[in-house]
Motif scaffolding. Sequence first.
Motif, PDB file in Angstrom:
ATOM      1  N   UNK A 166       0.819  -1.199   0.000  1.00 41.00           N
ATOM      2  CA  UNK A 166       0.000   0.000   0.000  1.00 41.00           C
ATOM      3  C   UNK A 166       0.849   1.244   0.000  1.00 41.00           C
ATOM      4  N   UNK A 167       0.194   2.402  -0.090  1.00 42.29           N
ATOM      5  CA  UNK A 167       0.884   3.691  -0.082  1.00 42.29           C
ATOM      6  C   UNK A 167       1.068   4.161   1.355  1.00 42.29           C
ATOM      7  N   UNK A 257       1.680   9.074  10.015  1.00 38.96           N
ATOM      8  CA  UNK A 257       1.967   8.153   8.905  1.00 38.96           C
ATOM      9  C   UNK A 257       0.906   7.056   8.899  1.00 38.96           C
ATOM     10  N   UNK A 258       0.260   6.833   7.736  1.00 33.16           N
ATOM     11  CA  UNK A 258      -0.706   5.755   7.577  1.00 33.16           C
ATOM     12  C   UNK A 258      -0.401   4.992   6.290  1.00 33.16           C
ATOM     13  N   UNK A 259      -0.917   3.785   6.204  1.00 27.82           N
ATOM     14  CA  UNK A 259      -0.765   2.967   5.001  1.00 27.82           C
ATOM     15  C   UNK A 259      -2.151   2.722   4.417  1.00 27.82           C
ATOM     16  N   UNK A 260      -2.341   3.126   3.155  1.00 31.26           N
ATOM     17  CA  UNK A 260      -3.637   2.992   2.492  1.00 31.26           C
ATOM     18  C   UNK A 260      -3.503   2.110   1.264  1.00 31.26           C
ATOM     19  N   UNK A 261      -4.523   1.301   0.951  1.00 29.27           N
ATOM     20  CA  UNK A 261      -4.500   0.555  -0.310  1.00 29.27           C
ATOM     21  C   UNK A 261      -4.653   1.501  -1.499  1.00 29.27           C
ATOM     22  N   UNK A 262      -4.082   1.110  -2.622  1.00 26.48           N
ATOM     23  CA  UNK A 262      -4.281   1.859  -3.859  1.00 26.48           C
ATOM     24  C   UNK A 262      -5.645   1.505  -4.454  1.00 26.48           C
ATOM     25  N   UNK A 263      -6.303   2.494  -5.017  1.00 25.27           N
ATOM     26  CA  UNK A 263      -7.570   2.229  -5.699  1.00 25.27           C
ATOM     27  C   UNK A 263      -7.366   1.837  -7.159  1.00 25.27           C
ATOM     28  N   UNK A 264      -6.181   2.126  -7.723  1.00 20.30           N
ATOM     29  CA  UNK A 264      -5.946   1.895  -9.154  1.00 20.30           C
ATOM     30  C   UNK A 264      -4.605   1.225  -9.426  1.00 20.30           C
TER      31      UNK A 264
END
Length: 298
Positions: A166-167, A257-264
Amino acid sequence: MEMLHLRYFVAVAEELNFSAAARKLHMAASPLSQRIKDLEHELGQQLFDRSTHHVTLTAAGAALLPLARDVLEQVSAIPWRLKEATRPQRSTVFLGMPAGVHPDLRDRVNALAERVKAHYELKRWPGTTADLVQGVHDGKLALTLARLPVTDPALEQVPVMSERLGAVVPADLFAGRDSVSLAELKELPYVASPGEITPAYFDQLDHQLNELGVKKRIRLTNTGYGGTSEIISSGEAFSISMLDDRSPMHGYRLDNVIVLPFSDFRPQLDTGLLWRRDRDLGELVEAAKDIFADPIST
């Protein structure tokens, strides 16, 4: 003919440049060229076609290259082959562990140690993927977990885990979000951890991000994963890391700081278990193949 002559020949054959080969061997180009000429004289064959701008292998050189590599490989294997031939009934062996190994893989390593304890004392050895792979190649490690891809033809490998990435972004810029797109990150520089500790996969990922329009970069040196997190926490960049919050890599996260999934975008980091094809590890490898038979996905 001396072993050094073969080492010099292989270095020049791989680089096809005497200056580059000399730097690799930590010597000057002139004595290297003379050693190659000595080898050619002894063999009665020209091994390289030399011109002002190009060096190429002759037919004789191309034929010698796999033979020379095989001889050097056999000689370098003597210490650990001798050690194996004289080892006690229960021997100590090492399994390499790169940074951030997922706890599910650690459970399997522990299961392997328990399975083979009658004949092997299995100990874990930390390091970067590059160093651990070299350790297996040189016979210092029996097995290693490694971030893929690994291209060493002397090693057998089986995939054991795929981790979705993830980002890693500044939390205040993406508050309340459950995903992020690449388009939203184009104005933030991408920062990777220093190359000496980053798996080769992240070089490919860097290129892929560039192709997808993420052009800005921050290059860090003389720091580790904590340095990457520091830059992100200050709002200056983003990075990419394991999405699963059980990953030990989340231990490097700082405030904001967080980790997010990519949507694309769906990057993933694959991990394999590796060992030398020609090394007789018997029960250890068979037990490992059984325990790691079903790859884990996160």
